[in-house]
Design a protein around this motif. Structure first.
Motif, PDB file in Angstrom:
ATOM      1  N   ARG A  91     -25.709 -36.105  -0.515  1.00 34.93           N
ATOM      2  CA  ARG A  91     -25.265 -36.470   0.827  1.00 34.93           C
ATOM      3  C   ARG A  91     -24.068 -37.415   0.720  1.00 34.93           C
ATOM      4  O   ARG A  91     -24.075 -38.371  -0.055  1.00 34.93           O
ATOM      5  CB  ARG A  91     -26.397 -37.162   1.581  1.00 34.93           C
ATOM      6  N   ARG A  92     -23.017 -37.125   1.519  1.00 34.67           N
ATOM      7  CA  ARG A  92     -21.844 -37.993   1.571  1.00 34.67           C
ATOM      8  C   ARG A  92     -21.554 -38.337   3.025  1.00 34.67           C
ATOM      9  O   ARG A  92     -21.908 -37.590   3.924  1.00 34.67           O
ATOM     10  CB  ARG A  92     -20.617 -37.315   0.955  1.00 34.67           C
ATOM     11  N   ASP A  93     -20.861 -39.443   3.237  1.00 39.00           N
ATOM     12  CA  ASP A  93     -20.557 -39.855   4.606  1.00 39.00           C
ATOM     13  C   ASP A  93     -19.557 -38.916   5.280  1.00 39.00           C
ATOM     14  O   ASP A  93     -19.495 -38.857   6.509  1.00 39.00           O
ATOM     15  CB  ASP A  93     -19.979 -41.280   4.618  1.00 39.00           C
ATOM     16  N   ASP A  94     -18.771 -38.201   4.481  1.00 39.27           N
ATOM     17  CA  ASP A  94     -17.715 -37.361   5.045  1.00 39.27           C
ATOM     18  C   ASP A  94     -18.006 -35.872   4.872  1.00 39.27           C
ATOM     19  O   ASP A  94     -17.073 -35.062   4.722  1.00 39.27           O
ATOM     20  CB  ASP A  94     -16.366 -37.708   4.405  1.00 39.27           C
ATOM     21  N   ASP A  95     -19.266 -35.474   4.927  1.00 39.52           N
ATOM     22  CA  ASP A  95     -19.610 -34.063   4.712  1.00 39.52           C
ATOM     23  C   ASP A  95     -18.948 -33.139   5.735  1.00 39.52           C
ATOM     24  O   ASP A  95     -18.434 -32.074   5.382  1.00 39.52           O
ATOM     25  CB  ASP A  95     -21.131 -33.869   4.736  1.00 39.52           C
ATOM     26  N   ALA A  96     -18.961 -33.530   7.009  1.00 44.13           N
ATOM     27  CA  ALA A  96     -18.347 -32.683   8.037  1.00 44.13           C
ATOM     28  C   ALA A  96     -16.844 -32.564   7.818  1.00 44.13           C
ATOM     29  O   ALA A  96     -16.268 -31.477   7.951  1.00 44.13           O
ATOM     30  CB  ALA A  96     -18.645 -33.238   9.426  1.00 44.13           C
ATOM     31  N   LEU A  97     -16.197 -33.670   7.465  1.00 44.69           N
ATOM     32  CA  LEU A  97     -14.754 -33.642   7.215  1.00 44.69           C
ATOM     33  C   LEU A  97     -14.434 -32.756   6.011  1.00 44.69           C
ATOM     34  O   LEU A  97     -13.475 -31.984   6.033  1.00 44.69           O
ATOM     35  CB  LEU A  97     -14.236 -35.061   6.991  1.00 44.69           C
ATOM     36  N   ARG A  98     -15.240 -32.868   4.973  1.00 43.23           N
ATOM     37  CA  ARG A  98     -15.031 -32.026   3.794  1.00 43.23           C
ATOM     38  C   ARG A  98     -15.129 -30.545   4.157  1.00 43.23           C
ATOM     39  O   ARG A  98     -14.314 -29.725   3.719  1.00 43.23           O
ATOM     40  CB  ARG A  98     -16.065 -32.359   2.718  1.00 43.23           C
ATOM     41  N   ALA A  99     -16.144 -30.196   4.938  1.00 45.26           N
ATOM     42  CA  ALA A  99     -16.341 -28.796   5.310  1.00 45.26           C
ATOM     43  C   ALA A  99     -15.164 -28.268   6.126  1.00 45.26           C
ATOM     44  O   ALA A  99     -14.674 -27.153   5.885  1.00 45.26           O
ATOM     45  CB  ALA A  99     -17.640 -28.635   6.087  1.00 45.26           C
ATOM     46  N   LEU A 100     -14.690 -29.049   7.080  1.00 45.46           N
ATOM     47  CA  LEU A 100     -13.586 -28.591   7.925  1.00 45.46           C
ATOM     48  C   LEU A 100     -12.257 -28.591   7.171  1.00 45.46           C
ATOM     49  O   LEU A 100     -11.424 -27.701   7.379  1.00 45.46           O
ATOM     50  CB  LEU A 100     -13.504 -29.457   9.179  1.00 45.46           C
ATOM     51  N   ARG A 101     -12.049 -29.559   6.305  1.00 46.86           N
ATOM     52  CA  ARG A 101     -10.841 -29.537   5.466  1.00 46.86           C
ATOM     53  C   ARG A 101     -10.866 -28.328   4.548  1.00 46.86           C
ATOM     54  O   ARG A 101      -9.831 -27.690   4.307  1.00 46.86           O
ATOM     55  CB  ARG A 101     -10.733 -30.827   4.657  1.00 46.86           C
ATOM     56  N   CYS A 102     -12.039 -28.007   4.030  1.00 44.11           N
ATOM     57  CA  CYS A 102     -12.180 -26.817   3.195  1.00 44.11           C
ATOM     58  C   CYS A 102     -11.848 -25.563   3.989  1.00 44.11           C
ATOM     59  O   CYS A 102     -11.131 -24.667   3.500  1.00 44.11           O
ATOM     60  CB  CYS A 102     -13.602 -26.734   2.630  1.00 44.11           C
ATOM     61  N   ALA A 103     -12.343 -25.478   5.211  1.00 43.74           N
ATOM     62  CA  ALA A 103     -12.075 -24.311   6.054  1.00 43.74           C
ATOM     63  C   ALA A 103     -10.579 -24.136   6.292  1.00 43.74           C
ATOM     64  O   ALA A 103     -10.050 -23.016   6.199  1.00 43.74           O
ATOM     65  CB  ALA A 103     -12.815 -24.450   7.380  1.00 43.74           C
ATOM     66  N   LEU A 104      -9.874 -25.232   6.579  1.00 44.94           N
ATOM     67  CA  LEU A 104      -8.424 -25.154   6.787  1.00 44.94           C
ATOM     68  C   LEU A 104      -7.713 -24.734   5.508  1.00 44.94           C
ATOM     69  O   LEU A 104      -6.769 -23.937   5.538  1.00 44.94           O
ATOM     70  CB  LEU A 104      -7.895 -26.506   7.266  1.00 44.94           C
ATOM     71  N   SER A 105      -8.169 -25.251   4.379  1.00 48.17           N
ATOM     72  CA  SER A 105      -7.561 -24.904   3.101  1.00 48.17           C
ATOM     73  C   SER A 105      -7.803 -23.438   2.755  1.00 48.17           C
ATOM     74  O   SER A 105      -6.928 -22.751   2.216  1.00 48.17           O
ATOM     75  CB  SER A 105      -8.117 -25.814   1.994  1.00 48.17           C
ATOM     76  N   MET A 106      -8.997 -22.947   3.085  1.00 44.43           N
ATOM     77  CA  MET A 106      -9.289 -21.533   2.866  1.00 44.43           C
ATOM     78  C   MET A 106      -8.355 -20.649   3.682  1.00 44.43           C
ATOM     79  O   MET A 106      -7.824 -19.642   3.186  1.00 44.43           O
ATOM     80  CB  MET A 106     -10.748 -21.243   3.216  1.00 44.43           C
ATOM     81  N   GLN A 107      -8.123 -21.027   4.932  1.00 46.72           N
ATOM     82  CA  GLN A 107      -7.219 -20.229   5.772  1.00 46.72           C
ATOM     83  C   GLN A 107      -5.793 -20.270   5.216  1.00 46.72           C
ATOM     84  O   GLN A 107      -5.089 -19.250   5.218  1.00 46.72           O
ATOM     85  CB  GLN A 107      -7.234 -20.743   7.215  1.00 46.72           C
ATOM     86  N   GLY A 108      -5.377 -21.425   4.725  1.00 48.57           N
ATOM     87  CA  GLY A 108      -4.051 -21.527   4.137  1.00 48.57           C
ATOM     88  C   GLY A 108      -3.917 -20.685   2.880  1.00 48.57           C
ATOM     89  O   GLY A 108      -2.882 -20.034   2.654  1.00 48.57           O
ATOM     90  N   ARG A 109      -4.959 -20.675   2.086  1.00 52.74           N
ATOM     91  CA  ARG A 109      -4.919 -19.899   0.848  1.00 52.74           C
ATOM     92  C   ARG A 109      -4.913 -18.405   1.143  1.00 52.74           C
ATOM     93  O   ARG A 109      -4.199 -17.632   0.493  1.00 52.74           O
ATOM     94  CB  ARG A 109      -6.119 -20.267  -0.031  1.00 52.74           C
ATOM     95  N   ILE A 110      -5.706 -17.996   2.133  1.00 55.48           N
ATOM     96  CA  ILE A 110      -5.734 -16.590   2.530  1.00 55.48           C
ATOM     97  C   ILE A 110      -4.342 -16.142   3.017  1.00 55.48           C
ATOM     98  O   ILE A 110      -3.890 -15.022   2.714  1.00 55.48           O
ATOM     99  CB  ILE A 110      -6.779 -16.366   3.636  1.00 55.48           C
ATOM    100  N   ALA A 111      -3.664 -17.004   3.764  1.00 52.90           N
ATOM    101  CA  ALA A 111      -2.332 -16.660   4.261  1.00 52.90           C
ATOM    102  C   ALA A 111      -1.354 -16.457   3.102  1.00 52.90           C
ATOM    103  O   ALA A 111      -0.550 -15.510   3.112  1.00 52.90           O
ATOM    104  CB  ALA A 111      -1.825 -17.744   5.201  1.00 52.90           C
ATOM    105  N   LYS A 112      -1.418 -17.326   2.094  1.00 51.12           N
ATOM    106  CA  LYS A 112      -0.528 -17.188   0.938  1.00 51.12           C
ATOM    107  C   LYS A 112      -0.853 -15.919   0.153  1.00 51.12           C
ATOM    108  O   LYS A 112       0.042 -15.191  -0.284  1.00 51.12           O
ATOM    109  CB  LYS A 112      -0.662 -18.413   0.035  1.00 51.12           C
ATOM    110  N   LEU A 113      -2.145 -15.653  -0.027  1.00 54.27           N
ATOM    111  CA  LEU A 113      -2.538 -14.440  -0.746  1.00 54.27           C
ATOM    112  C   LEU A 113      -2.113 -13.193   0.016  1.00 54.27           C
ATOM    113  O   LEU A 113      -1.785 -12.161  -0.590  1.00 54.27           O
ATOM    114  CB  LEU A 113      -4.055 -14.428  -0.953  1.00 54.27           C
ATOM    115  N   GLY A 114      -2.121 -13.275   1.349  1.00 57.50           N
ATOM    116  CA  GLY A 114      -1.716 -12.134   2.154  1.00 57.50           C
ATOM    117  C   GLY A 114      -0.271 -11.736   1.888  1.00 57.50           C
ATOM    118  O   GLY A 114       0.055 -10.545   1.830  1.00 57.50           O
ATOM    119  N   LYS A 115       0.599 -12.722   1.707  1.00 52.03           N
ATOM    120  CA  LYS A 115       2.001 -12.426   1.411  1.00 52.03           C
ATOM    121  C   LYS A 115       2.128 -11.712   0.069  1.00 52.03           C
ATOM    122  O   LYS A 115       2.906 -10.769  -0.074  1.00 52.03           O
ATOM    123  CB  LYS A 115       2.806 -13.723   1.398  1.00 52.03           C
TER     124      LYS A 115
END
Length: 211
Positions: A91-115
């Motif tokens: 358990r970490r104090d920033d679990d929700a932030l980590r999850a949402l930052r991960c989600a944004l990073s996943m979308q960014g990575r998918i966009a780069k891979l798409g190119k």
């Protein structure tokens, strides 16, 4: 075996007996993410079975790398989707932030891979992501010969429903999840949505970036 589900740092915790993966369940506050490929059936039909498996394996390799990079736990694969959790077993104090930052990073990575994929005449991939944080029952669930370390409960159901609502390239979450993170994340309230299995409408937000 553990490295299939846990980041290297968590594997070290388990092997050092600082984290206990028990069969019994416990109530924990966890952030749950579902990330699902869009238009997968059409893509699979175009690619054929062998190339579809190859594409999925490549896709999941990148997505799991992002989950582990942000300290999450890979819960399971569900066809062309994955489920990940933050908040258990560590358990970490920033679990929700980590999850949402991960989600944004996943979308960014998918966009780069798409190119890259378009440059070699392959279909670009798009994903929809849903994230919610709340209490869930977490533990080793299954039969003695086959246990999954997983989370169950309304928290998981809502994250899955939010993923279903997310369009290609979108990260949707509940206002309850993102409101405490307003100083760190940009988001927009989308609507009040009546979600199957929940008596009250859920305030849905679209997360668009980090501040």
């Amino acid at each position: 075996f553990l490295t299939r589900f846990l980041s290297p740092a968590l594997v070290d915790e388990v092997q050092s007996d600082r984290v206990d993966l028990q069969q019994h369940g416990e109530l924990r506050r966890v952030a749950v993410m579902f990330a699902d490929l869009r238009s997968f059936s059409r893509t699979a039909e175009e690619l054929g079975p062998e190339d579809t498996v190859r594409m999925l394996n490549e896709h999941f390799e990148h997505m799991v790398d992002e989950v582990f990079r942000f300290g999450g736990v890979l819960d399971k694969f569900l066809g062309d989707a994955l489920m990940a959790i933050w908040g258990a077993p560590v358990r970490r104090d920033d679990d929700a932030l980590r999850a949402l930052r991960c989600a944004l990073s996943m979308q960014g990575r998918i966009a780069k891979l798409g190119k890259v994929r378009r440059n070699v005449d392959l279909p670009a991939q798009r994903i929809g992501i849903g994230v919610h944080i709340s209490e869930a029952v977490v533990g080793g669930i299954g039969a003695p010969m086959r246990l999954d370390y997983t989370a169950i409960g309304p928290c998981v159901n809502l994250a899955s429903r939010l993923c279903d609502l997310a369009g290609p390239g979108e990260v949707l979450t509940s206002f309850e999840t993102v409101e405490p993170l307003a100083a760190q994340l940009d988001f927009q309230r989308v609507s009040q949505v009546k979600v199957k299995g929940f008596s009250e409408p859920v305030a849905v937000c679209r997360v668009t970036g980090e501040r």
